[in-house]
Design a protein around this motif. Structure first.
Motif: not given
Length: 179
Positions: A47-60, A62-69
């Motif tokens: 499983q994996a999750r990511a830190v995403v930088l938004k255009p307004d400078g904030t970060t989000q 993500t939830g855990w994504t099941d790569l195997t699924a």
């Protein structure tokens, strides 16, 4: 040669083992796994999750994504799934686990290469710009689910079937990871 490879242990076969095996193993190799397979005792999902930088400078995060699924969904009902779709993630995870020690520290150059491979697979699964932002970091974990004994099995096992997780550290992602 086949007779010598199957015959009971003897001096001649022992002295000529390299020649006998060199001949037999390429053409007549046998595997007993068909009759006594080494059945898995657990299922492991990556499983994996990511830190995403938004255009307004904030970060989000993500939830855990099941790569195997995701892999299983891509090959489900596909009569001819590609070898890559079936094995890329599994092979990468096996490579990662075999090239890291018990504290998830890389063992030599292979450890770093395997880490880069898993990181890039995770980054590609999210895409470079999920949710209108840009992936900055990814974190990968394994979710291990022991397989309990079947109800008809004997003897009954008290195997704890609770899922256990092993989280890797956050890994930085760059534009090069998407090329």
């Amino acid at each position: 040669m086949v007779f010598l490879s199957l015959a009971p242990s003897n001096t001649f076969s022992a002295q000529n083992a390299a020649a006998i095996n060199g001949y037999v193993s390429h053409e007549f190799e046998q595997s007993w796994r068909l009759f006594a397979p080494n059945l898995p005792l657990e299922n492991t999902d990556v499983q994996a999750r990511a830190v995403v930088l938004k255009p307004d400078g904030t970060t989000q995060i993500t939830g855990w994504t099941d790569l195997t699924a995701m892999d299983e969904a891509r090959i489900h009902h596909n009569p001819f799934p590609s070898h890559t779709k079936q094995n890329e993630l599994r092979a990468a995870w096996t490579f990662y686990r075999s090239s890291h020690d018990g504290q998830d520290q890389p063992i030599g150059l292979r450890g770093y290469l395997s880490q880069e491979y898993v990181r890039r697979i995770a980054a590609h699964r999210f895409g470079q710009h999920p949710n209108g932002g840009t992936v900055q970091l990814v974190q990968v974990r394994s979710a291990t689910m022991p397989i309990g004994s079947p109800p008809w099995g004997s003897p009954k096992s008290d195997t704890d079937t609770a899922t256990s997780y092993n989280e890797m550290p956050w890994w930085g992602v760059s534009n090069e990871d998407f090329t």
